[in-house]
Design a protein around this motif. Structure first.
Motif, PDB file in Angstrom:
ATOM      1  N   ASN A  37       0.815  -1.209   0.000  1.00  0.00           N
ATOM      2  CA  ASN A  37       0.000   0.000   0.000  1.00  0.00           C
ATOM      3  C   ASN A  37       0.852   1.264   0.000  1.00  0.00           C
ATOM      4  O   ASN A  37       2.074   1.220  -0.117  1.00  0.00           O
ATOM      5  CB  ASN A  37      -0.970  -0.007   1.195  1.00  0.00           C
ATOM      6  CG  ASN A  37      -0.237   0.004   2.536  1.00  0.00           C
ATOM      7  OD1 ASN A  37       0.922   0.396   2.636  1.00  0.00           O
ATOM      8  ND2 ASN A  37      -0.928  -0.445   3.588  1.00  0.00           N
ATOM      9  N   GLU A  38       0.164   2.421   0.175  1.00  0.00           N
ATOM     10  CA  GLU A  38       0.839   3.722   0.096  1.00  0.00           C
ATOM     11  C   GLU A  38       1.857   3.923   1.215  1.00  0.00           C
ATOM     12  O   GLU A  38       2.819   4.683   1.057  1.00  0.00           O
ATOM     13  CB  GLU A  38      -0.202   4.844   0.138  1.00  0.00           C
ATOM     14  CG  GLU A  38      -1.074   4.940  -1.103  1.00  0.00           C
ATOM     15  CD  GLU A  38      -2.218   3.956  -1.106  1.00  0.00           C
ATOM     16  OE1 GLU A  38      -2.913   3.851  -2.129  1.00  0.00           O
ATOM     17  OE2 GLU A  38      -2.423   3.267  -0.069  1.00  0.00           O
ATOM     18  N   LYS A  39       1.671   3.264   2.350  1.00  0.00           N
ATOM     19  CA  LYS A  39       2.664   3.356   3.430  1.00  0.00           C
ATOM     20  C   LYS A  39       4.009   2.789   2.986  1.00  0.00           C
ATOM     21  O   LYS A  39       5.065   3.361   3.289  1.00  0.00           O
ATOM     22  CB  LYS A  39       2.176   2.601   4.671  1.00  0.00           C
ATOM     23  CG  LYS A  39       1.143   3.323   5.503  1.00  0.00           C
ATOM     24  CD  LYS A  39       0.858   2.511   6.759  1.00  0.00           C
ATOM     25  CE  LYS A  39      -0.120   3.208   7.667  1.00  0.00           C
ATOM     26  NZ  LYS A  39      -0.397   2.424   8.903  1.00  0.00           N
ATOM     27  N   ILE A  40       3.979   1.686   2.249  1.00  0.00           N
ATOM     28  CA  ILE A  40       5.221   1.083   1.759  1.00  0.00           C
ATOM     29  C   ILE A  40       5.872   1.993   0.728  1.00  0.00           C
ATOM     30  O   ILE A  40       7.100   2.161   0.703  1.00  0.00           O
ATOM     31  CB  ILE A  40       4.942  -0.312   1.150  1.00  0.00           C
ATOM     32  CG1 ILE A  40       4.272  -1.223   2.177  1.00  0.00           C
ATOM     33  CG2 ILE A  40       6.241  -0.939   0.643  1.00  0.00           C
ATOM     34  CD1 ILE A  40       5.116  -1.481   3.403  1.00  0.00           C
ATOM     35  N   GLY A  42       5.661   5.255   0.673  1.00  0.00           N
ATOM     36  CA  GLY A  42       6.288   6.319   1.446  1.00  0.00           C
ATOM     37  C   GLY A  42       7.564   5.870   2.125  1.00  0.00           C
ATOM     38  O   GLY A  42       8.549   6.604   2.177  1.00  0.00           O
ATOM     39  N   SER A  43       7.581   4.636   2.636  1.00  0.00           N
ATOM     40  CA  SER A  43       8.768   4.112   3.311  1.00  0.00           C
ATOM     41  C   SER A  43       9.937   3.970   2.341  1.00  0.00           C
ATOM     42  O   SER A  43      11.081   4.304   2.662  1.00  0.00           O
ATOM     43  CB  SER A  43       8.450   2.751   3.949  1.00  0.00           C
ATOM     44  OG  SER A  43       7.457   2.880   4.939  1.00  0.00           O
ATOM     45  N   LEU A 350       6.367  10.111   2.699  1.00  0.00           N
ATOM     46  CA  LEU A 350       6.193   9.262   3.879  1.00  0.00           C
ATOM     47  C   LEU A 350       5.002   9.740   4.695  1.00  0.00           C
ATOM     48  O   LEU A 350       4.160   8.946   5.125  1.00  0.00           O
ATOM     49  CB  LEU A 350       7.462   9.278   4.736  1.00  0.00           C
ATOM     50  CG  LEU A 350       7.405   8.435   6.020  1.00  0.00           C
ATOM     51  CD1 LEU A 350       7.318   6.952   5.670  1.00  0.00           C
ATOM     52  CD2 LEU A 350       8.626   8.706   6.896  1.00  0.00           C
ATOM     53  N   GLY A 353       1.747   9.261   2.409  1.00  0.00           N
ATOM     54  CA  GLY A 353       1.292   7.876   2.352  1.00  0.00           C
ATOM     55  C   GLY A 353       0.600   7.450   3.629  1.00  0.00           C
ATOM     56  O   GLY A 353      -0.442   6.766   3.600  1.00  0.00           O
ATOM     57  N   TRP A 354       1.159   7.864   4.774  1.00  0.00           N
ATOM     58  CA  TRP A 354       0.540   7.549   6.068  1.00  0.00           C
ATOM     59  C   TRP A 354      -0.836   8.198   6.168  1.00  0.00           C
ATOM     60  O   TRP A 354      -1.807   7.561   6.604  1.00  0.00           O
ATOM     61  CB  TRP A 354       1.429   8.029   7.206  1.00  0.00           C
ATOM     62  CG  TRP A 354       0.817   7.818   8.554  1.00  0.00           C
ATOM     63  CD1 TRP A 354       0.861   6.696   9.334  1.00  0.00           C
ATOM     64  CD2 TRP A 354       0.006   8.774   9.277  1.00  0.00           C
ATOM     65  NE1 TRP A 354       0.153   6.886  10.487  1.00  0.00           N
ATOM     66  CE2 TRP A 354      -0.389   8.150  10.486  1.00  0.00           C
ATOM     67  CE3 TRP A 354      -0.402  10.081   9.024  1.00  0.00           C
ATOM     68  CZ2 TRP A 354      -1.170   8.792  11.432  1.00  0.00           C
ATOM     69  CZ3 TRP A 354      -1.195  10.724   9.954  1.00  0.00           C
ATOM     70  CH2 TRP A 354      -1.584  10.087  11.143  1.00  0.00           C
ATOM     71  N   VAL A 357      -3.608   6.422   4.052  1.00  0.00           N
ATOM     72  CA  VAL A 357      -4.047   5.147   4.628  1.00  0.00           C
ATOM     73  C   VAL A 357      -4.824   5.355   5.925  1.00  0.00           C
ATOM     74  O   VAL A 357      -5.847   4.701   6.170  1.00  0.00           O
ATOM     75  CB  VAL A 357      -2.838   4.217   4.876  1.00  0.00           C
ATOM     76  CG1 VAL A 357      -3.260   2.960   5.633  1.00  0.00           C
ATOM     77  CG2 VAL A 357      -2.179   3.841   3.550  1.00  0.00           C
ATOM     78  N   GLU A 358      -4.378   6.274   6.771  1.00  0.00           N
ATOM     79  CA  GLU A 358      -4.946   6.408   8.112  1.00  0.00           C
ATOM     80  C   GLU A 358      -6.093   7.409   8.218  1.00  0.00           C
ATOM     81  O   GLU A 358      -7.047   7.185   8.974  1.00  0.00           O
ATOM     82  CB  GLU A 358      -3.835   6.803   9.104  1.00  0.00           C
ATOM     83  CG  GLU A 358      -2.726   5.766   9.240  1.00  0.00           C
ATOM     84  CD  GLU A 358      -3.208   4.436   9.805  1.00  0.00           C
ATOM     85  OE1 GLU A 358      -4.241   4.438  10.511  1.00  0.00           O
ATOM     86  OE2 GLU A 358      -2.576   3.397   9.542  1.00  0.00           O
TER      87      GLU A 358
END
Length: 388
Positions: A37-40, A42-43, A350, A353-354, A357-358
């Motif tokens: 997902n978008e968190k990955i 951003g990471s 980062l 992306g968080w 998702v959140e």
């Protein structure tokens, strides 16, 4: 080799490798193909950020040791390897980290060294014009590579094929930079050897104490705004039932046409006022996007206004950075400018992306709009401070 042909090959090399950054806008789509997902996203872009910052810091050391054009060639090869690796991976793991590290190293070198090479070829009164032309070719690569990806997908290929095609173009770019080594030295404005480019603690302190601190700070905000809106444009578009290629093509055409028309424009009598007004237009575009929903006409209007605001103000800001720099710290100032840019361009995703998702896309757009207003106001503050 004639001076015209030198510029033609140099800008061609810049265009061919700049598509690599545009493909970072496709990472959410690529990662989604193997369940990330978008968190990955951003990471991985955070890994790219760290690699970029370290590389930009040492770019002067590397170019002093190997020469700027040879260093640029190696950077293009690193980008090519990164894109081939991204295209071949099908799961989250060490391969993604290596690809992100290579992308950051290669892009950090090309972005920081190309303006320095250009300053060697042009006079001070030509800087806005040629920085604008440089940005035209960079932006054309940025914006057209997602369009290429969309065209390939429409033709039955996958987004991975766009990574392979762009990786091949980066190899061509590396060859061109190698061929330009001797001709650029021959056409340099100053016949003396290149001044040292490396960043030292003393040089860094000199940059931060100079008037260039303001544009260096502003470019970080602008890069964050650009990354927040573009890196996840595929997500925004898919959610609203729109085609992301419409945004990127409209934005790219707007920026390229305006920058070509305004190639000789130096920002007027008060460049920072021009920057401020353009960035308030950029702020307006993001506010419209928050409320535009699935409307295609408003989607295209957002792309045009963002192209006018960010696209036209950016080269003027680069030129103001060079003009605000101390004469003995010109190369280092442009490298610090690049460092600040990359903190925003690869670091902000980062956060973005968080947030997607959140908390969702709308709060992210509100944050981006707020950053745009702050950046525009900083430019206005410089105008008011100088007129006081």
């Amino acid at each position: 080799m004639s001076r015209f042909f030198v510029f033609l090959l140099f800008f061609s090399a810049v265009f061919l490798q700049s598509g690599a950054y545009g493909l970072t806008f496709m990472l959410p789509r690529l990662f989604d193909s193997f369940g990330a997902n978008e968190k990955i996203v951003g990471s991985m872009l955070l890994v790219t950020t760290i690699s970029t910052l370290v590389t930009v810091y040492y770019s002067g050391h590397l170019s002093d040791l190997f020469g700027r054009l040879r260093t640029l060639a190696v950077a293009c090869i690193a980008i090519s390897a990164s894109l081939f690796l991204f295209g071949s991976l099908d799961r989250v793991g060490s391969g993604l980290v290596i690809a992100s590290l290579l992308l950051g190293a290669g892009w950090g070198l090309t972005y920081s060294l190309c303006p320095i090479v250009l300053t060697r070829l042009v006079r001070a009164d030509e800087r806005v014009r040629f920085f604008t032309l440089l940005s035209v070719f960079v932006m054309a690569g940025f914006g057209l590579s997602p369009v290429l990806a969309s065209a390939l997908e429409s033709s039955g290929y996958s987004v991975r094929d766009a990574f392979y095609v762009t990786a091949t173009l980066c190899i061509v770019s590396a060859v061109l930079f190698l061929l330009l080594d001797a001709p650029i030295k021959a056409h340099a404005i100053s016949p003396r050897a290149e001044a040292p480019s490396r960043i030292t603690i003393a040089a860094l302190q000199g940059v931060l104490k100079s008037p260039a601190l303001l544009p260096v700070t502003m470019v970080c905000l602008g890069a964050s705004i650009f990354a927040g809106l573009n890196n996840f444009q595929t997500v925004f578009a898919d959610t609203r039932g729109l085609d992301y290629a419409d945004f990127f093509l409209t934005y790219t055409i707007t920026v390229v046409v305006l920058r070509l028309i305004l190639a000789r424009f130096k920002g007027g009598k008060t460049p920072y006022l021009t920057i401020s007004l353009l960035q308030y237009v950029m702020s307006l575009s993001i506010v419209i996007f928050i409320f535009s929903g699935a409307s295609l006409p408003l989607y295209l209007l957002v792309a045009v206004l963002f192209g006018v605001g960010y696209g036209v103000s950016y080269p003027i800001l680069v030129a103001m950075t060079a003009n605000d720099a101390r004469d003995d710290l010109s190369a280092q100032t442009l490298q610090v400018f690049a460092l600040s840019y990359f903190v925003g361009i690869f670091g902000f995703p980062l956060i973005a992306g968080w947030m997607i998702v959140e908390v969702g896309a709308t709060p992210l757009l509100v944050l981006i709009a707020g950053l745009a207003v702050i950046e525009a106001t900083m430019a206005l503050w410089r105008v008011m401070a100088r007129s006081a």
